[in-house]
Design a protein around this motif. Structure first.
Motif, PDB file in Angstrom:
ATOM      1  N   UNK A   3      50.502 -13.742 -24.618  1.00 12.77           N
ATOM      2  CA  UNK A   3      51.577 -13.110 -23.925  1.00 12.77           C
ATOM      3  C   UNK A   3      52.401 -12.400 -24.566  1.00 12.77           C
ATOM      4  N   UNK A   4      52.428 -11.229 -23.768  1.00 11.91           N
ATOM      5  CA  UNK A   4      53.767 -10.288 -24.200  1.00 11.91           C
ATOM      6  C   UNK A   4      54.168  -9.371 -23.445  1.00 11.91           C
ATOM      7  N   UNK A   5      55.650  -9.776 -22.512  1.00 13.70           N
ATOM      8  CA  UNK A   5      56.286  -8.793 -21.881  1.00 13.70           C
ATOM      9  C   UNK A   5      56.997  -8.227 -22.829  1.00 13.70           C
ATOM     10  N   UNK A   6      57.556  -7.162 -22.306  1.00 16.79           N
ATOM     11  CA  UNK A   6      58.810  -6.330 -22.261  1.00 16.79           C
ATOM     12  C   UNK A   6      60.130  -6.402 -20.836  1.00 16.79           C
ATOM     13  N   UNK A   7      60.759  -5.547 -21.068  1.00 14.52           N
ATOM     14  CA  UNK A   7      62.343  -6.321 -20.446  1.00 14.52           C
ATOM     15  C   UNK A   7      63.293  -5.221 -20.901  1.00 14.52           C
ATOM     16  N   UNK A   8      63.554  -4.643 -20.461  1.00 15.92           N
ATOM     17  CA  UNK A   8      64.960  -4.153 -20.634  1.00 15.92           C
ATOM     18  C   UNK A   8      65.455  -2.670 -20.337  1.00 15.92           C
ATOM     19  N   UNK A  24      57.029 -12.780 -26.929  1.00 15.46           N
ATOM     20  CA  UNK A  24      56.102 -12.903 -27.460  1.00 15.46           C
ATOM     21  C   UNK A  24      56.129 -14.687 -27.420  1.00 15.46           C
ATOM     22  N   UNK A  25      54.760 -15.058 -26.346  1.00 13.41           N
ATOM     23  CA  UNK A  25      54.637 -16.466 -26.337  1.00 13.41           C
ATOM     24  C   UNK A  25      52.903 -16.960 -26.661  1.00 13.41           C
ATOM     25  N   UNK A  26      52.889 -17.803 -26.862  1.00 11.66           N
ATOM     26  CA  UNK A  26      51.664 -18.306 -27.761  1.00 11.66           C
ATOM     27  C   UNK A  26      50.774 -18.277 -29.024  1.00 11.66           C
ATOM     28  N   UNK A  27      51.741 -18.029 -29.413  1.00 11.24           N
ATOM     29  CA  UNK A  27      51.850 -17.921 -31.045  1.00 11.24           C
ATOM     30  C   UNK A  27      53.427 -17.104 -31.577  1.00 11.24           C
ATOM     31  N   UNK A  28      53.879 -17.431 -33.359  1.00  5.25           N
ATOM     32  CA  UNK A  28      54.700 -17.324 -33.804  1.00  5.25           C
ATOM     33  C   UNK A  28      54.567 -15.761 -34.038  1.00  5.25           C
ATOM     34  N   UNK A  29      56.251 -15.111 -33.746  1.00  5.51           N
ATOM     35  CA  UNK A  29      56.495 -13.867 -33.855  1.00  5.51           C
ATOM     36  C   UNK A  29      56.547 -13.947 -35.682  1.00  5.51           C
ATOM     37  N   UNK A 109      48.933   2.113 -37.854  1.00  4.36           N
ATOM     38  CA  UNK A 109      49.549   3.405 -36.640  1.00  4.36           C
ATOM     39  C   UNK A 109      48.316   3.318 -35.872  1.00  4.36           C
ATOM     40  N   UNK A 110      47.962   2.457 -35.636  1.00  2.00           N
ATOM     41  CA  UNK A 110      46.456   2.617 -35.293  1.00  2.00           C
ATOM     42  C   UNK A 110      47.033   1.972 -34.114  1.00  2.00           C
ATOM     43  N   UNK A 111      46.603   2.410 -33.023  1.00  2.00           N
ATOM     44  CA  UNK A 111      46.996   1.621 -31.683  1.00  2.00           C
ATOM     45  C   UNK A 111      45.776   0.592 -31.011  1.00  2.00           C
ATOM     46  N   UNK A 112      44.694   0.643 -31.157  1.00  2.00           N
ATOM     47  CA  UNK A 112      43.514  -0.210 -31.680  1.00  2.00           C
ATOM     48  C   UNK A 112      43.179  -1.036 -32.185  1.00  2.00           C
ATOM     49  N   UNK A 113      44.162  -1.655 -33.752  1.00  2.00           N
ATOM     50  CA  UNK A 113      44.790  -2.316 -33.819  1.00  2.00           C
ATOM     51  C   UNK A 113      45.214  -3.605 -32.985  1.00  2.00           C
ATOM     52  N   UNK A 114      46.260  -3.462 -32.141  1.00  2.00           N
ATOM     53  CA  UNK A 114      46.979  -4.522 -31.518  1.00  2.00           C
ATOM     54  C   UNK A 114      45.880  -4.987 -30.412  1.00  2.00           C
ATOM     55  N   UNK A 115      45.869  -6.232 -29.971  1.00  2.00           N
ATOM     56  CA  UNK A 115      45.484  -6.873 -29.311  1.00  2.00           C
ATOM     57  C   UNK A 115      45.938  -7.027 -28.726  1.00  2.00           C
ATOM     58  N   UNK A 116      46.960  -7.325 -27.768  1.00  2.00           N
ATOM     59  CA  UNK A 116      47.847  -7.737 -27.146  1.00  2.00           C
ATOM     60  C   UNK A 116      48.944  -6.953 -26.832  1.00  2.00           C
ATOM     61  N   UNK A 117      49.102  -6.254 -25.573  1.00  2.00           N
ATOM     62  CA  UNK A 117      50.837  -5.514 -25.060  1.00  2.00           C
ATOM     63  C   UNK A 117      51.166  -6.132 -23.663  1.00  2.00           C
TER      64      UNK A 117
END
Length: 127
Positions: A3-8, A24-29, A109-117
């Protein structure tokens, strides 16, 4: 799992500063490739900066270099985006993204490479 969660986000005056957080939760940063991106109204999504999973300094986009900094706190499993000298053009929804892969430079720099948002957090720079 992950899980990824932005705030601020929020309203900030031109020239002001704001710090965004990404939890970031579920794995180590420390073993995760991370990125900040943003999307302004009517404009395409763009990278703000990236941090390799192997560490080292963040790599910032030219559009924010000198004004924004990215840092991470592995103890808190959080990524941060410190924004200063904010301008109206910085108004956007800011996203945090994660990849489990140790990406080579071209793939960072390819957005599609990122699995979690995350869901995004709105930053509005205005009087």
């Amino acid at each position: 799992q992950v899980q990824v969660e932005e705030s601020g986000g929020g309203l900030v005056r031109p020239g002001g500063s704001q710090r965004l957080s990404c939890a970031l939760s579920g794995r180590s940063l420390s073993t995760t490739t991370m990125a900040w991106l943003r999307q302004a109204p009517g404009k395409e999504r763009e990278f703000v900066g990236v941090v390799r999973r192997r560490g080292g300094p963040a790599i910032l986009a030219d559009s924010v270099k000198g004004r924004f900094t990215i840092s991470k706190d592995n103890t808190k499993n959080s990524l941060y985006l410190q924004m200063s000298a904010l301008e109206p053009k910085d108004t956007a929804v800011y996203y945090c993204a994660a990849s489990v892969e140790d990406l080579i430079t071209s793939r960072l720099w390819n957005a599609r490479e990122y699995d979690y948002w995350g869901q995004g957090t709105q930053v509005t720079v205005s009087f």
